[in-house]
Design a protein around this motif. Structure first.
Motif, PDB file in Angstrom:
ATOM      1  N   SER A  80      -8.716   5.034  21.182  1.00  0.00           N
ATOM      2  CA  SER A  80      -9.117   5.910  20.080  1.00  0.00           C
ATOM      3  C   SER A  80      -9.878   7.137  20.592  1.00  0.00           C
ATOM      4  N   LYS A  81     -10.527   6.989  21.729  1.00  0.00           N
ATOM      5  CA  LYS A  81     -11.349   8.088  22.256  1.00  0.00           C
ATOM      6  C   LYS A  81     -10.511   9.219  22.846  1.00  0.00           C
ATOM      7  N   THR A  82      -9.268   8.931  23.185  1.00  0.00           N
ATOM      8  CA  THR A  82      -8.424   9.962  23.809  1.00  0.00           C
ATOM      9  C   THR A  82      -7.287  10.422  22.899  1.00  0.00           C
ATOM     10  N   GLU A  83      -7.224   9.884  21.675  1.00  0.00           N
ATOM     11  CA  GLU A  83      -6.143  10.220  20.744  1.00  0.00           C
ATOM     12  C   GLU A  83      -6.528  11.440  19.910  1.00  0.00           C
ATOM     13  N   PRO A  84      -5.725  12.537  19.964  1.00  0.00           N
ATOM     14  CA  PRO A  84      -6.083  13.760  19.224  1.00  0.00           C
ATOM     15  C   PRO A  84      -5.797  13.677  17.720  1.00  0.00           C
ATOM     16  N   ASP A  85      -4.811  12.893  17.304  1.00  0.00           N
ATOM     17  CA  ASP A  85      -4.446  12.792  15.885  1.00  0.00           C
ATOM     18  C   ASP A  85      -5.493  11.944  15.157  1.00  0.00           C
ATOM     19  N   GLU A  86      -6.149  12.524  14.164  1.00  0.00           N
ATOM     20  CA  GLU A  86      -7.269  11.831  13.508  1.00  0.00           C
ATOM     21  C   GLU A  86      -6.839  10.554  12.796  1.00  0.00           C
ATOM     22  N   GLU A  87      -5.659  10.579  12.159  1.00  0.00           N
ATOM     23  CA  GLU A  87      -5.183   9.398  11.448  1.00  0.00           C
ATOM     24  C   GLU A  87      -4.947   8.241  12.424  1.00  0.00           C
ATOM     25  N   GLN A  89      -6.214   8.055  15.429  1.00  0.00           N
ATOM     26  CA  GLN A  89      -7.523   7.775  16.037  1.00  0.00           C
ATOM     27  C   GLN A  89      -8.280   6.716  15.220  1.00  0.00           C
ATOM     28  N   ASP A  90      -8.303   6.914  13.892  1.00  0.00           N
ATOM     29  CA  ASP A  90      -8.985   5.949  13.020  1.00  0.00           C
ATOM     30  C   ASP A  90      -8.300   4.580  13.072  1.00  0.00           C
ATOM     31  N   LYS A  93      -9.239   2.861  16.207  1.00  0.00           N
ATOM     32  CA  LYS A  93     -10.654   2.475  16.172  1.00  0.00           C
ATOM     33  C   LYS A  93     -10.851   1.191  15.361  1.00  0.00           C
TER      34      LYS A  93
END
Length: 259
Positions: A80-87, A89-90, A93
């Motif tokens: 999650s810390k390296t994923e640029p897409d917010e959706e 990423q969440d 996480k």
């Protein structure tokens, strides 16, 4: 009967999301160097979908249907810390921990009812399986079937066992049949329902059902907001499937009437 062994692997690479799936499953690589379709505990309806996927997939396998290998997949918080897409990423996480993966069938094509292969006995087994597990998601609109190496493969049982979205009333579902079978994509080809029901009864019994349900990680059953304890939930899944198995003749009749 064969003993069920479900391996546990670690996710080592997030490759790409599968955006045709509403819950954004993804193709990932694991530490065994294989690719998997990862179903996330942090998606939509969460861990219940993983439970449905696990039970439905292993029941299908037990009655002789083709299902990609299911594995438990550990996901750590680094992705999650390296994923640029917010959706995404969440999603990553909220999915740290144990998730579920299906072996990725490279080169498989989506089942097309007009041209794809599905013999009558296989179709009959799939129809009765989906009646037993109340799988509302194997329709012409969304087949959740693949053709791979000239064989029919079953994927995505996440919409099954919808009674578990309301544990207070789950027993109401024990006496119900499955009218939604009228929309099943394989119903027209299911000409061997009686033979399939006998085969299913030969291949699974209460011991096999208990074994499959015992594979659900306790962590997936724990939720402070739920009406039942994890042990009570396991008992409910077992009772539900055993009841449907004992009433398979009525499911056969319902499917035959729908045809």
């Amino acid at each position: 009967m064969n003993t069920i062994e479900i391996r546990t692997v670690d996710v080592v690479q997030y490759i790409k999301p599968l955006r045709e799936g509403g819950s954004l499953p993804a193709i990932v690589k694991a530490d065994d160097d294989f690719l998997y379709v990862l179903k996330f505990r942090g998606a939509g309806q969460g861990k219940k979908v993983l439970i449905s996927e696990l039970i439905g997939g292993e029941l299908a396998r037990a009655i002789g249907l083709h299902v990609p290998e299911l594995v438990f997949m550990n996901l750590d918080d680094s992705f999650s810390k390296t994923e640029p897409d917010e959706e995404i990423q969440d999603l990553l996480k909220f999915s740290v921990g144990l998730n579920l993966g299906l072996h990725f069938l490279s080169g498989a094509i989506t089942y097309d009812p007009l041209v794809s292969i599905a013999d009558s006995m296989t179709a009959s087994k799939v129809v009765l399986l989906d009646s037993m597990i109340s799988n509302i998601d194997r329709t012409f609109k969304n087949t959740n079937l693949l053709n791979w190496n000239n064989e029919l493969w079953l994927i995505d049982h996440g919409a099954s066992f919808y009674f578990h979205h309301n544990w207070e009333r789950w027993k109401n579902h024990l006496t119900r049949t499955f009218p939604a079978i009228k929309d099943h994509v394989l119903l027209e080809r299911a000409n061997h329902l009686n033979d399939a029901s006998k085969e299913i009864q030969r291949l699974i019994n209460k011991d096999k059902i208990i074994e499959i349900v015992s594979k659900i990680p306790k962590d997936w059953l724990e939720d402070e907001s739920e009406f039942l304890t994890p042990d009570q939930m396991r008992a409910a899944y077992i009772e539900f499937i055993c009841t449907k198995l004992s009433k398979i003749d009525s499911l056969v009749k319902e499917a035959e009437d729908a045809r």
